[in-house]
Write a protein that holds these residues in place. Structure first.
Motif: not given
Length: 438
Positions: A426, A142, A166, A428, A163, A431, A144
């Motif tokens: 947003h 993943y 967050a 965690w 991803s 996610r 960002y």
């Protein structure tokens, strides 16, 4: 299937950078997923030390002991999923990939691929077969930022996903007073630790705009020794022109992923790309292209600092080359208090990451404060202009700062909207619901 029990592998838990591991653990608990956090730093450094000793028997015995220890944890806590920052899970070959209890390994990439591909703090067999390990079918990656994701694909990481980072849920509950409304704050280092050439420093001091700085940085790179290595010129002369074209393209398209630019340039210089790729130096080439943006962060800070508009919190020595006198660094537990202490913050990405939606973007928003950013696709995908500042130039960013400092109620209203957006999209938990199938 949803994760049954998660083992989070942290970087050194005694360092401030371990904060993200703790945030991930808290998010797992909020989702009702049992979680265990462990630090693999000692094992990784032990692997590096044993490699220097060059005693196969010692190395194999140490690896077996570590495997036994983690196998006990996995069985005792019924762990079926490993969640790791970068590839913290990769320190003993097969430790998790060959364990039948482990069904999924999720790597959340924060660092650049180049540094990990060359990391030496692993047991023998990890670095040498790095690409084989990260391509294992149990492993998902993943990223960002789009640039990081492109680098992953180059290394054959088929299970790769974009991803964004967050914020922790706890930040939504905090309400420290806003004490400073006449200056903005920046908390962080200059990004690229090595000071830029004097020509770039002088241009920043003289007030050069961001596009001028990128062009100047590109010109310096094109004429530097980095694009003229003797073995490159001798073995594949087209490499020099290939890199020059890529650097010029980055100047024109500063938010196109460095590797994507190199791949586009490869259509015209296929031998150069193949040559660098075969030598394992294509990620070195991406680094050169990224350096076009090396001034993005310090230029933002220096512009406002010279106007007396910003307080910089960082290691003082890192900002000395820029003639910026930094205030003492903010410790991780104090971050939310300092976020809420100021009505307005500067936020600027680290150019080496090729990703602009950094953690501070979300953390500042979760604290109900507004951040000012250079306009980039990643940031604009997460927040709108009513929630964060998005500027296409240093002059525009300075104007936004002055406007919000003159009207702090407007800044606080933007921060409030950003906080609401963060609470909805947003955290965690948002996610991890996707990553862990919760």
């Amino acid at each position: 299937m949803p994760a049954k029990s998660v083992l989070i592998l942290s970087n050194d838990r005694f360092l401030p950078t371990s904060k993200t591991s703790e945030m991930l653990a808290a998010a797992c608990r909020r989702l009702g997923i049992p979680v265990l956090v462990r630090d693999g730093a000692d094992a990784r450094y032990l692997g590096a030390l044993l490699e220097q000793v060059d005693n196969t028997a010692y190395t194999e015995e140490a690896a077996a002991i570590i495997k036994t220890k983690f196998q006990g944890l996995i069985l005792a806590f019924e762990v079926d999923t490993v969640l790791s920052l970068d590839v913290q899970w990769l320190f003993v070959p097969g430790l998790f990939t060959e364990n039948p209890e482990i069904q999924h390994i999720h790597s959340l990439w924060f660092d650049d691929m180049r540094s990990w591909a060359r990391a030496n703090y692993m047991f023998a067999g990890c670095r040498e077969q790095f690409q084989d390990h990260v391509r294992h079918p149990k492993v998902s990656h993943y990223f960002y930022g789009r640039g990081l994701a492109e680098e992953g694909k180059l290394l054959g990481m088929e299970s790769s996903h974009l991803s964004y980072l967050a914020a922790p849920h706890d930040y939504l509950q905090l309400n420290h007073p806003c004490e400073i409304r006449d200056r903005v704050a920046f908390i962080g280092n200059p990004g690229f630790r090595e000071p830029p050439p004097s020509m770039l420093l002088n241009a920043m001091r003289d007030g050069a705009e961001i596009d001028e700085l990128r062009k100047l940085s590109g010109d310096i790179l094109i004429h530097s020794q980095f694009t003229k290595k003797d073995d490159w010129l001798r073995e594949e002369p087209s490499v020099q022109e290939f890199l020059q074209v890529a650097i010029q393209a980055r100047v024109q398209f500063p938010y196109r992923a460095a590797l994507e630019i190199l791949q586009l340039a490869a259509a015209h210089y296929p031998k150069a790309f193949d040559y660098l790729n075969r030598r394992g130096e294509i990620l070195d080439a991406t680094m050169l292209v990224k350096l076009v943006n090396r001034c993005d962060r310090p230029a933002v800070i220096l512009r406002l600092y010279r106007q007396g508009l910003v307080d910089v919190y960082s290691n003082e020595q890192e900002w000395v080359p820029y003639d910026v006198k930094a205030l003492p660094s903010v410790l991780i537990p104090q971050l939310p208090r300092y976020y809420q202490k100021y009505a307005v913050h500067l936020n600027a990405a680290n150019a080496l990451r090729d990703a602009t939606a950094n953690e501070k973007l979300f953390e500042i928003a979760a604290c109900g404060r507004v951040s000012l950013n250079l306009h980039s696709p990643d940031v604009a995908a997460c927040y709108g202009p009513q929630e964060v500042g998005l500027a296409n130039s240093l002059a525009e960013l300075e104007a936004q700062a002055r406007e919000l400092l003159s009207h702090p109620e407007q800044a606080m209203a933007m921060g409030k909207r950003a906080r609401v957006r963060t609470s909805r999209e947003h955290l965690w938990e948002h996610r991890l619901k996707v990553i862990l199938g919760a």
